[in-house]
Design a protein around this motif. Structure first.
Motif, PDB file in Angstrom:
ATOM      1  N   ASP A 135      19.580   5.418  27.464  1.00  0.00           N
ATOM      2  CA  ASP A 135      19.302   5.596  26.034  1.00  0.00           C
ATOM      3  C   ASP A 135      18.088   4.803  25.576  1.00  0.00           C
ATOM      4  O   ASP A 135      17.268   5.304  24.806  1.00  0.00           O
ATOM      5  CB  ASP A 135      20.525   5.212  25.203  1.00  0.00           C
ATOM      6  N   LEU A 173      13.551   6.043  24.556  1.00  0.00           N
ATOM      7  CA  LEU A 173      12.734   5.745  23.387  1.00  0.00           C
ATOM      8  C   LEU A 173      11.244   5.731  23.704  1.00  0.00           C
ATOM      9  O   LEU A 173      10.406   5.782  22.797  1.00  0.00           O
ATOM     10  CB  LEU A 173      13.142   4.395  22.783  1.00  0.00           C
ATOM     11  N   LYS A 193       8.384   7.621  21.772  1.00  0.00           N
ATOM     12  CA  LYS A 193       8.951   8.147  20.531  1.00  0.00           C
ATOM     13  C   LYS A 193       8.833   7.201  19.346  1.00  0.00           C
ATOM     14  O   LYS A 193       9.116   7.594  18.222  1.00  0.00           O
ATOM     15  CB  LYS A 193      10.421   8.515  20.749  1.00  0.00           C
ATOM     16  N   ILE A 194       8.461   5.946  19.606  1.00  0.00           N
ATOM     17  CA  ILE A 194       8.377   4.952  18.534  1.00  0.00           C
ATOM     18  C   ILE A 194       6.964   4.373  18.520  1.00  0.00           C
ATOM     19  O   ILE A 194       6.527   3.788  19.516  1.00  0.00           O
ATOM     20  CB  ILE A 194       9.438   3.846  18.715  1.00  0.00           C
ATOM     21  N   TYR A 243      10.128  -1.023  14.861  1.00  0.00           N
ATOM     22  CA  TYR A 243      11.054  -0.576  15.911  1.00  0.00           C
ATOM     23  C   TYR A 243      12.487  -0.943  15.549  1.00  0.00           C
ATOM     24  O   TYR A 243      13.411  -0.150  15.727  1.00  0.00           O
ATOM     25  CB  TYR A 243      10.624  -1.224  17.230  1.00  0.00           C
ATOM     26  N   HIS A 271      13.761   1.581  13.110  1.00  0.00           N
ATOM     27  CA  HIS A 271      13.522   2.988  13.425  1.00  0.00           C
ATOM     28  C   HIS A 271      14.867   3.676  13.687  1.00  0.00           C
ATOM     29  O   HIS A 271      15.723   3.136  14.400  1.00  0.00           O
ATOM     30  CB  HIS A 271      12.611   3.102  14.646  1.00  0.00           C
ATOM     31  N   PRO A 272      15.093   4.880  13.145  1.00  0.00           N
ATOM     32  CA  PRO A 272      16.385   5.564  13.319  1.00  0.00           C
ATOM     33  C   PRO A 272      16.794   5.776  14.778  1.00  0.00           C
ATOM     34  O   PRO A 272      17.986   5.653  15.104  1.00  0.00           O
ATOM     35  CB  PRO A 272      16.184   6.907  12.610  1.00  0.00           C
ATOM     36  N   LEU A 273      15.865   6.069  15.665  1.00  0.00           N
ATOM     37  CA  LEU A 273      16.214   6.263  17.071  1.00  0.00           C
ATOM     38  C   LEU A 273      16.705   4.959  17.699  1.00  0.00           C
ATOM     39  O   LEU A 273      17.670   4.954  18.465  1.00  0.00           O
ATOM     40  CB  LEU A 273      15.028   6.820  17.855  1.00  0.00           C
ATOM     41  N   HIS A 274      16.035   3.851  17.371  1.00  0.00           N
ATOM     42  CA  HIS A 274      16.478   2.555  17.883  1.00  0.00           C
ATOM     43  C   HIS A 274      17.829   2.172  17.287  1.00  0.00           C
ATOM     44  O   HIS A 274      18.719   1.690  17.986  1.00  0.00           O
ATOM     45  CB  HIS A 274      15.447   1.464  17.590  1.00  0.00           C
ATOM     46  N   LYS A 275      17.995   2.396  15.999  1.00  0.00           N
ATOM     47  CA  LYS A 275      19.243   2.016  15.340  1.00  0.00           C
ATOM     48  C   LYS A 275      20.432   2.765  15.944  1.00  0.00           C
ATOM     49  O   LYS A 275      21.527   2.202  16.066  1.00  0.00           O
ATOM     50  CB  LYS A 275      19.140   2.240  13.838  1.00  0.00           C
ATOM     51  N   GLU A 276      20.223   4.007  16.359  1.00  0.00           N
ATOM     52  CA  GLU A 276      21.295   4.777  16.996  1.00  0.00           C
ATOM     53  C   GLU A 276      21.736   4.131  18.308  1.00  0.00           C
ATOM     54  O   GLU A 276      22.923   3.967  18.574  1.00  0.00           O
ATOM     55  CB  GLU A 276      20.809   6.204  17.240  1.00  0.00           C
ATOM     56  N   VAL A 277      20.759   3.736  19.125  1.00  0.00           N
ATOM     57  CA  VAL A 277      21.077   3.070  20.389  1.00  0.00           C
ATOM     58  C   VAL A 277      21.699   1.700  20.116  1.00  0.00           C
ATOM     59  O   VAL A 277      22.687   1.316  20.750  1.00  0.00           O
ATOM     60  CB  VAL A 277      19.825   2.942  21.282  1.00  0.00           C
TER      61      VAL A 277
END
Length: 97
Positions: A25, A29, A32-33, A70, A73-79
């Motif tokens: 996961d 990233l 993407k960030i 970072y 960032h929504p993608l990081h927060k999900e992980v």
């Protein structure tokens, strides 16, 4: 440039599977960030001492602003939400390189 290193210990239940999911996961990233220049995730060797950390994240950012972006960032927060649910301990350091 800022280097961001994080260590985690994770719950004993399915530790190898959980560690691999964290690795997959986080490494997803890459690209993407904005400002994230390098990301590498390692999992503790099965032959290593049991008091070692289970997972390590090593990444480089353009600057402190990129690291701060970072973090939210929504993608990081999900992980990070998943990791928060399975970790038992965390250590982190951020430093200029």
């Amino acid at each position: 440039m800022i280097r961001h290193i994080v260590f985690w210990n994770i719950q004993e239940n399915n530790k190898a599977v959980t560690a691999q999911k964290i690795k997959t996961d986080l490494e997803a990233l890459k690209g993407k960030i904005p400002g994230l220049l390098h990301i590498e995730v390692g999992t503790n060797s099965s032959n290593a001492p049991q008091d070692n950390w289970d997972v390590v994240l090593n990444c480089d950012f353009e600057n402190i602003d990129a690291l701060n972006a970072y973090q939210v960032h929504p993608l990081h927060k999900e992980v990070a939400e998943f990791i928060g649910a399975v970790r038992t301990a965390r250590a982190c350091i951020d430093y200029e390189i």
